[in-house]
Design a protein around this motif. Structure first.
Motif, PDB file in Angstrom:
ATOM      1  N   GLY A  50       0.807  -1.206   0.000  1.00  0.00           N
ATOM      2  CA  GLY A  50       0.000   0.000   0.000  1.00  0.00           C
ATOM      3  C   GLY A  50       0.840   1.255   0.000  1.00  0.00           C
ATOM      4  N   PRO A  51       0.205   2.408  -0.156  1.00  0.00           N
ATOM      5  CA  PRO A  51       0.948   3.667  -0.189  1.00  0.00           C
ATOM      6  C   PRO A  51       1.789   3.911   1.062  1.00  0.00           C
ATOM      7  CG  PRO A  51      -1.308   3.984  -0.941  1.00  0.00           C
ATOM      8  CD  PRO A  51      -1.228   2.598  -0.406  1.00  0.00           C
ATOM      9  N   ALA A  52       1.321   3.402   2.215  1.00  0.00           N
ATOM     10  CA  ALA A  52       2.047   3.623   3.468  1.00  0.00           C
ATOM     11  C   ALA A  52       3.007   2.489   3.799  1.00  0.00           C
ATOM     12  CB  ALA A  52       1.062   3.829   4.621  1.00  0.00           C
ATOM     13  N   ALA A  53       3.164   1.522   2.892  1.00  0.00           N
ATOM     14  CA  ALA A  53       4.065   0.399   3.168  1.00  0.00           C
ATOM     15  C   ALA A  53       5.493   0.857   3.470  1.00  0.00           C
ATOM     16  CB  ALA A  53       4.049  -0.593   2.005  1.00  0.00           C
ATOM     17  N   PRO A  54       6.075   1.793   2.709  1.00  0.00           N
ATOM     18  CA  PRO A  54       7.444   2.229   3.041  1.00  0.00           C
ATOM     19  C   PRO A  54       7.541   2.854   4.427  1.00  0.00           C
ATOM     20  CG  PRO A  54       6.900   2.849   0.790  1.00  0.00           C
ATOM     21  CD  PRO A  54       5.621   2.375   1.431  1.00  0.00           C
ATOM     22  N   ALA A  55       6.507   3.589   4.839  1.00  0.00           N
ATOM     23  CA  ALA A  55       6.534   4.200   6.165  1.00  0.00           C
ATOM     24  C   ALA A  55       6.522   3.142   7.252  1.00  0.00           C
ATOM     25  CB  ALA A  55       5.337   5.139   6.329  1.00  0.00           C
ATOM     26  N   LEU A  56       5.752   2.076   7.051  1.00  0.00           N
ATOM     27  CA  LEU A  56       5.733   0.994   8.030  1.00  0.00           C
ATOM     28  C   LEU A  56       7.073   0.269   8.052  1.00  0.00           C
ATOM     29  CD1 LEU A  56       4.348  -0.778  10.103  1.00  0.00           C
ATOM     30  CD2 LEU A  56       3.241  -2.038   8.230  1.00  0.00           C
ATOM     31  N   MET A  57       7.670   0.051   6.890  1.00  0.00           N
ATOM     32  CA  MET A  57       8.959  -0.628   6.839  1.00  0.00           C
ATOM     33  C   MET A  57      10.027   0.162   7.579  1.00  0.00           C
ATOM     34  SD  MET A  57       8.300  -3.454   5.354  1.00  0.00           S
ATOM     35  CE  MET A  57       9.973  -4.061   5.209  1.00  0.00           C
ATOM     36  N   ARG A  58       9.981   1.481   7.500  1.00  0.00           N
ATOM     37  CA  ARG A  58      10.969   2.300   8.223  1.00  0.00           C
ATOM     38  C   ARG A  58      10.872   2.085   9.725  1.00  0.00           C
ATOM     39  NH1 ARG A  58       9.526   6.330   4.408  1.00  0.00           N
ATOM     40  NH2 ARG A  58       8.119   7.330   5.895  1.00  0.00           N
ATOM     41  N   ARG A  59       9.681   1.761  10.197  1.00  0.00           N
ATOM     42  CA  ARG A  59       9.467   1.601  11.637  1.00  0.00           C
ATOM     43  C   ARG A  59       9.832   0.206  12.134  1.00  0.00           C
ATOM     44  NH1 ARG A  59       4.817   5.076  13.989  1.00  0.00           N
ATOM     45  NH2 ARG A  59       4.849   6.933  12.667  1.00  0.00           N
ATOM     46  N   ILE A  60       9.887  -0.781  11.238  1.00  0.00           N
ATOM     47  CA  ILE A  60      10.136  -2.147  11.705  1.00  0.00           C
ATOM     48  C   ILE A  60      11.548  -2.624  11.382  1.00  0.00           C
ATOM     49  CG2 ILE A  60       7.693  -2.760  11.555  1.00  0.00           C
ATOM     50  CD1 ILE A  60       8.382  -4.359   9.019  1.00  0.00           C
ATOM     51  N   SER A  61      12.344  -1.798  10.679  1.00  0.00           N
ATOM     52  CA  SER A  61      13.707  -2.203  10.361  1.00  0.00           C
ATOM     53  C   SER A  61      14.603  -0.980  10.294  1.00  0.00           C
ATOM     54  CB  SER A  61      13.748  -2.939   9.014  1.00  0.00           C
ATOM     55  OG  SER A  61      15.087  -3.276   8.674  1.00  0.00           O
ATOM     56  N   MET A  62      15.839  -1.126  10.791  1.00  0.00           N
ATOM     57  CA  MET A  62      16.816  -0.051  10.692  1.00  0.00           C
ATOM     58  C   MET A  62      17.542  -0.082   9.351  1.00  0.00           C
ATOM     59  SD  MET A  62      18.407   0.101  14.538  1.00  0.00           S
ATOM     60  CE  MET A  62      19.324   1.606  14.151  1.00  0.00           C
ATOM     61  N   ALA A  63      17.333  -1.130   8.564  1.00  0.00           N
ATOM     62  CA  ALA A  63      17.933  -1.192   7.235  1.00  0.00           C
ATOM     63  C   ALA A  63      17.252  -0.171   6.319  1.00  0.00           C
ATOM     64  CB  ALA A  63      17.781  -2.596   6.661  1.00  0.00           C
ATOM     65  N   ASP A  64      17.952   0.258   5.296  1.00  0.00           N
ATOM     66  CA  ASP A  64      17.406   1.217   4.346  1.00  0.00           C
ATOM     67  C   ASP A  64      16.550   0.465   3.324  1.00  0.00           C
ATOM     68  OD1 ASP A  64      16.790   3.241   2.633  1.00  0.00           O
ATOM     69  OD2 ASP A  64      18.845   3.778   2.122  1.00  0.00           O
ATOM     70  N   LEU A  65      15.248   0.422   3.578  1.00  0.00           N
ATOM     71  CA  LEU A  65      14.319  -0.283   2.701  1.00  0.00           C
ATOM     72  C   LEU A  65      13.413   0.678   1.954  1.00  0.00           C
ATOM     73  CD1 LEU A  65      13.392  -3.172   5.165  1.00  0.00           C
ATOM     74  CD2 LEU A  65      15.108  -3.202   3.338  1.00  0.00           C
ATOM     75  N   ARG A  66      13.848   1.937   1.845  1.00  0.00           N
ATOM     76  CA  ARG A  66      13.058   2.921   1.109  1.00  0.00           C
ATOM     77  C   ARG A  66      12.915   2.491  -0.358  1.00  0.00           C
ATOM     78  NH1 ARG A  66      16.474   8.124   1.660  1.00  0.00           N
ATOM     79  NH2 ARG A  66      18.079   6.510   1.349  1.00  0.00           N
ATOM     80  N   PRO A  67      11.822   2.882  -1.009  1.00  0.00           N
ATOM     81  CA  PRO A  67      11.623   2.480  -2.415  1.00  0.00           C
ATOM     82  C   PRO A  67      12.790   2.850  -3.318  1.00  0.00           C
ATOM     83  CG  PRO A  67       9.598   3.406  -1.529  1.00  0.00           C
ATOM     84  CD  PRO A  67      10.661   3.619  -0.481  1.00  0.00           C
ATOM     85  N   GLU A  68      13.462   3.976  -3.040  1.00  0.00           N
ATOM     86  CA  GLU A  68      14.583   4.356  -3.886  1.00  0.00           C
ATOM     87  C   GLU A  68      15.844   3.543  -3.596  1.00  0.00           C
ATOM     88  OE1 GLU A  68      14.228   7.682  -0.709  1.00  0.00           O
ATOM     89  OE2 GLU A  68      12.920   6.245  -1.758  1.00  0.00           O
ATOM     90  N   SER A  69      15.871   2.816  -2.480  1.00  0.00           N
ATOM     91  CA  SER A  69      17.037   2.005  -2.123  1.00  0.00           C
ATOM     92  C   SER A  69      16.802   0.526  -2.410  1.00  0.00           C
ATOM     93  CB  SER A  69      17.378   2.211  -0.639  1.00  0.00           C
ATOM     94  OG  SER A  69      17.698   3.558  -0.387  1.00  0.00           O
ATOM     95  N   LEU A  70      15.673  -0.008  -1.927  1.00  0.00           N
ATOM     96  CA  LEU A  70      15.310  -1.393  -2.241  1.00  0.00           C
ATOM     97  C   LEU A  70      14.312  -1.327  -3.390  1.00  0.00           C
ATOM     98  CD1 LEU A  70      15.868  -4.312  -1.060  1.00  0.00           C
ATOM     99  CD2 LEU A  70      13.537  -4.159  -0.148  1.00  0.00           C
ATOM    100  N   LYS A  71      14.814  -1.527  -4.588  1.00  0.00           N
ATOM    101  CA  LYS A  71      14.007  -1.350  -5.788  1.00  0.00           C
ATOM    102  C   LYS A  71      13.227  -2.624  -6.112  1.00  0.00           C
ATOM    103  CE  LYS A  71      17.022   2.153  -7.841  1.00  0.00           C
ATOM    104  NZ  LYS A  71      17.791   2.384  -6.592  1.00  0.00           N
ATOM    105  N   PRO A  72      12.221  -2.538  -6.964  1.00  0.00           N
ATOM    106  CA  PRO A  72      11.495  -3.745  -7.372  1.00  0.00           C
ATOM    107  C   PRO A  72      12.451  -4.816  -7.872  1.00  0.00           C
ATOM    108  CG  PRO A  72      10.357  -1.801  -8.174  1.00  0.00           C
ATOM    109  CD  PRO A  72      11.656  -1.316  -7.591  1.00  0.00           C
TER     110      PRO A  72
END
Length: 220
Positions: free
Chosen positions: A136-158
């Motif tokens: 969902g649109p808020a999936a990256p925001a949730l991922m930031r809260r559950i992991s200290m790894a850089d999982l932003r869409p611009e870092s972890l690409k499709p």
């Protein structure tokens, strides 16, 4: 033990080991979400098949399956099966979330029947790993809260994956962008699934993004 080709059951897998008690805590979902819905799905009952060790990539070739060229990348085959490359000789094959898994059962049978001298070893990922999908649109925001790894869409690409820490656990996180939205598949030790769901539930509520928590029902 069930017969090797018992109808509807993966070869050598005790289905009770993959049964997720989380389904009793979660609403049942029978249809995929829209692109604008924020969801956390328990997909632990969806079929998956892991192989590792010498000969793994040779067997994929024998079976006519494409594989990602690089470790820590993924691809999705025309049949809908996803291939996650976890090592030089280690892969995880998954059915589409909520899918029937018929194709994965065919592949497991083909692997058992293969006469290659080296074809990898069963990694028991369907018995040993729980599987969540966050979308969902808020999936990256949730991922930031559950992991200290850089999982932003611009870092972890499709088609990328990370073997990292999430939910205070060792985890495999893959980016697939399912359902027309940014989405992440998360695989963790099944023994920690209830704890992970607690963390996800509390953390998702803190985003105020209206995340729906559900067990994605298997297709018939």
């Amino acid at each position: 033990m069930l017969p090797r080709h018992h109808p509807g059951i993966s070869v050598g897998i005790d289905p009770s080991l993959r049964h997720s008690a989380l389904t009793q805590r979660l609403a049942r979902r029978d249809a995929p979400p829209g692109a604008h819905e924020n969801v956390v799905f328990d997909c632990t009952q969806t079929e998956r098949f892991g192989l590792r060790g010498p000969g793994t990539m040779d067997w994929l070739g024998e079976a006519g399956l494409s594989a990602p060229e690089a470790v820590n990348t993924t691809l999705t085959l025309p049949c809908g099966t996803s291939v996650l490359r976890l090592g030089q000789q280690e892969v995880l094959l998954t059915a589409p979330p909520g899918g029937s898994g018929a194709r994965l059962r065919e592949l497991r049978n083909a692997w058992h029947d293969s006469e290659l001298p080296a074809k990898g070893y069963e990694a028991y990922r369907d018995e040993g790993w729980a599987w969540f999908v966050i979308s969902g649109p808020a999936a990256p925001a949730l991922m930031r809260r559950i992991s200290m790894a850089d999982l932003r869409p611009e870092s972890l690409k499709p088609a990328d994956l990370a073997q990292t820490r999430a939910l205070h656990l060792d985890a495999v996180v893959a980016r697939f962008d399912r359902f027309g939205a940014v989405s992440y598949d998360i695989f963790i030790d099944i023994a920690s699934a209830a704890f992970a769901l607690d963390v996800l539930t509390e953390t998702a509520a803190g985003t105020n993004a209206g995340f729906q928590m559900a067990a994605l029902h298997l297709a018939e």
